[in-house]
Design an enzyme around this catalytic site. Structure first.
Site, PDB file in Angstrom:
ATOM      1  N   ASP A   7       1.008  -1.390   0.640  1.00 33.56           N
ATOM      2  CA  ASP A   7      -0.281  -0.060   0.027  1.00 33.56           C
ATOM      3  C   ASP A   7       0.496   1.086   0.295  1.00 33.56           C
ATOM      4  O   ASP A   7       1.723   1.124   0.388  1.00 33.56           O
ATOM      5  CB  ASP A   7      -0.631  -0.148   1.263  1.00 33.56           C
ATOM      6  N   TYR A  39      -0.773   8.311  -2.064  1.00 36.29           N
ATOM      7  CA  TYR A  39      -0.584   7.928  -3.448  1.00 36.29           C
ATOM      8  C   TYR A  39      -2.003   8.840  -4.423  1.00 36.29           C
ATOM      9  O   TYR A  39      -1.745   9.371  -5.254  1.00 36.29           O
ATOM     10  CB  TYR A  39      -0.729   6.726  -3.977  1.00 36.29           C
ATOM     11  N   GLY A  40      -3.100   9.155  -3.269  1.00 34.53           N
ATOM     12  CA  GLY A  40      -4.305   9.385  -4.267  1.00 34.53           C
ATOM     13  C   GLY A  40      -3.991  11.198  -4.644  1.00 34.53           C
ATOM     14  O   GLY A  40      -4.793  11.918  -5.565  1.00 34.53           O
ATOM     15  N   CYS A  70      -4.135  -1.425  -2.147  1.00 37.38           N
ATOM     16  CA  CYS A  70      -4.407   0.065  -2.579  1.00 37.38           C
ATOM     17  C   CYS A  70      -5.817   0.122  -3.530  1.00 37.38           C
ATOM     18  O   CYS A  70      -4.735  -0.196  -4.744  1.00 37.38           O
ATOM     19  CB  CYS A  70      -3.144   0.484  -2.562  1.00 37.38           C
ATOM     20  N   ASN A  71      -6.610   0.780  -3.277  1.00 39.70           N
ATOM     21  CA  ASN A  71      -7.677   1.371  -4.694  1.00 39.70           C
ATOM     22  C   ASN A  71      -7.024   2.208  -5.467  1.00 39.70           C
ATOM     23  O   ASN A  71      -7.510   1.725  -6.958  1.00 39.70           O
ATOM     24  CB  ASN A  71      -8.518   1.572  -4.126  1.00 39.70           C
ATOM     25  N   THR A  72      -6.322   3.202  -5.107  1.00 42.61           N
ATOM     26  CA  THR A  72      -5.517   4.241  -5.955  1.00 42.61           C
ATOM     27  C   THR A  72      -4.240   3.547  -7.490  1.00 42.61           C
ATOM     28  O   THR A  72      -3.862   3.468  -7.801  1.00 42.61           O
ATOM     29  CB  THR A  72      -4.885   5.240  -5.539  1.00 42.61           C
ATOM     30  N   CYS A 180     -11.264   3.140  -0.283  1.00 45.67           N
ATOM     31  CA  CYS A 180     -10.082   2.997   0.193  1.00 45.67           C
ATOM     32  C   CYS A 180      -9.958   2.642   1.049  1.00 45.67           C
ATOM     33  O   CYS A 180      -9.912   2.780   1.846  1.00 45.67           O
ATOM     34  CB  CYS A 180      -9.153   4.579  -0.308  1.00 45.67           C
ATOM     35  N   THR A 181      -8.369   2.212   1.549  1.00 45.02           N
ATOM     36  CA  THR A 181      -8.444   1.291   2.157  1.00 45.02           C
ATOM     37  C   THR A 181      -8.021   2.096   4.109  1.00 45.02           C
ATOM     38  O   THR A 181      -7.751   1.163   4.927  1.00 45.02           O
ATOM     39  CB  THR A 181      -6.962   0.014   1.795  1.00 45.02           C
ATOM     40  N   HIS A 182      -7.255   2.787   3.418  1.00 41.17           N
ATOM     41  CA  HIS A 182      -7.550   4.400   4.864  1.00 41.17           C
ATOM     42  C   HIS A 182      -8.459   4.796   5.271  1.00 41.17           C
ATOM     43  O   HIS A 182      -8.969   4.721   6.739  1.00 41.17           O
ATOM     44  CB  HIS A 182      -6.456   4.798   4.108  1.00 41.17           C
TER      45      HIS A 182
END
Length: 263
Positions: A7, A39-40, A70-72, A180-182
């Site tokens: 991530d 990253y976003g 990480c979706n991004t 988003c995993t965050h």
């Protein structure tokens, strides 16, 4: 098998956290690109460069599979990584299908970073599911920075979320997709703000089911009740985490996820 979870920061710990419960007999590497988080807010070209560097490192660690937690990064780079490497590579996908399967004909608010929201991958998913009528999209990129400094339920976090959610009539919605995993770290604050009927859905379970299928792993049926702790090695942008301070920090994140797991 040695499985890597990658991530931009500590968001991917939420995926690892779930893996620890259902795959307690595997060995894990967790790679957080702390030098380049978040990253976003970066360009897709920058994210692709960061992901390529991380993959080069992880493949050298002789891992049997890589989860891009990480979706991004999934949106920007997974296709290129699959073209380059032959080992199983599992990406994240916002749980829109699950939301629509559970609550047909009800709106779903899909939250993610700006890159994920505007990326072709998410747009293609919405079209494939014929979900344009039901899926509302909202970028909550600042939550990544809140999470990275362990600020989960402060007044600033609550005010930010109240402002971002103020545009929606949640009586029309069934759920909020945490794309988003965050975002998993903020379930309690979201629960405080949103109506009781709103459900929180993420892509962690689906991602790990795909990992199990592609890598031939065996899900433990007794994992949720066991105290067995799998072997985990942590890296920050390729540097092994060995300091007591940082290992304690990571432990606190996992403890936070234990609390959020029940919401």
């Amino acid at each position: 098998m040695k499985v890597a979870f990658f991530d931009s920061g500590i968001g991917g710990l939420s995926v690892l956290h779930h893996a620890m419960k259902i795959l307690p007999n595997e060995e894990f590497i967790f790679y957080a690109d702390e030098d380049n988080v978040p990253y976003g807010t970066k360009t897709q070209e920058q994210v692709l460069e960061y992901v390529a560097e991380a993959f080069k490192f992880l493949v050298a660690q002789d891992v049997g599979a890589i989860v891009v937690a990480c979706n991004t990064a999934t949106s920007a780079a997974v296709r290129a990584m699959r073209e380059k490497y032959s080992l199983p590579i599992v990406g994240m996908e916002p749980a829109i299908k699950r939301a629509l399967d559970l609550f047909p004909a009800r709106k779903v608010l899909v939250t993610a970073t700006e890159i994920t929201i505007t990326g072709e991958k998410l747009q293609a998913l919405i079209d494939r599911l014929n979900a344009r009528e039901f899926a509302e999209l909202r970028a909550l990129s600042e939550l990544v920075e809140f999470a990275e400094r362990m600020e989960f339920n402060s007044a600033a976090v609550e005010n930010y979320l109240r402002e971002e959610f103020s545009a929606y009539d949640f009586s029309e919605f069934s759920s909020v997709v945490l794309g988003c995993t965050h975002f998993n770290y903020f379930k309690d604050t979201m629960r405080k703000i949103l109506p009781a009927h709103i459900k929180f859905l993420d892509g962690n379970e689906g991602t790990l089911n795909q990992l199990i299928r592609l890598a031939g792993l065996v899900k433990s049926e007794k994992s949720l009740a066991t105290n067995h702790q799998p072997l985990i090695t942590y890296y920050y942008s390729g540097r092994k985490v060995t300091s007591t301070k940082e290992l304690t920090r990571l432990k606190k994140y996992l403890q936070r996820l234990d609390e959020m797991y029940l919401i």
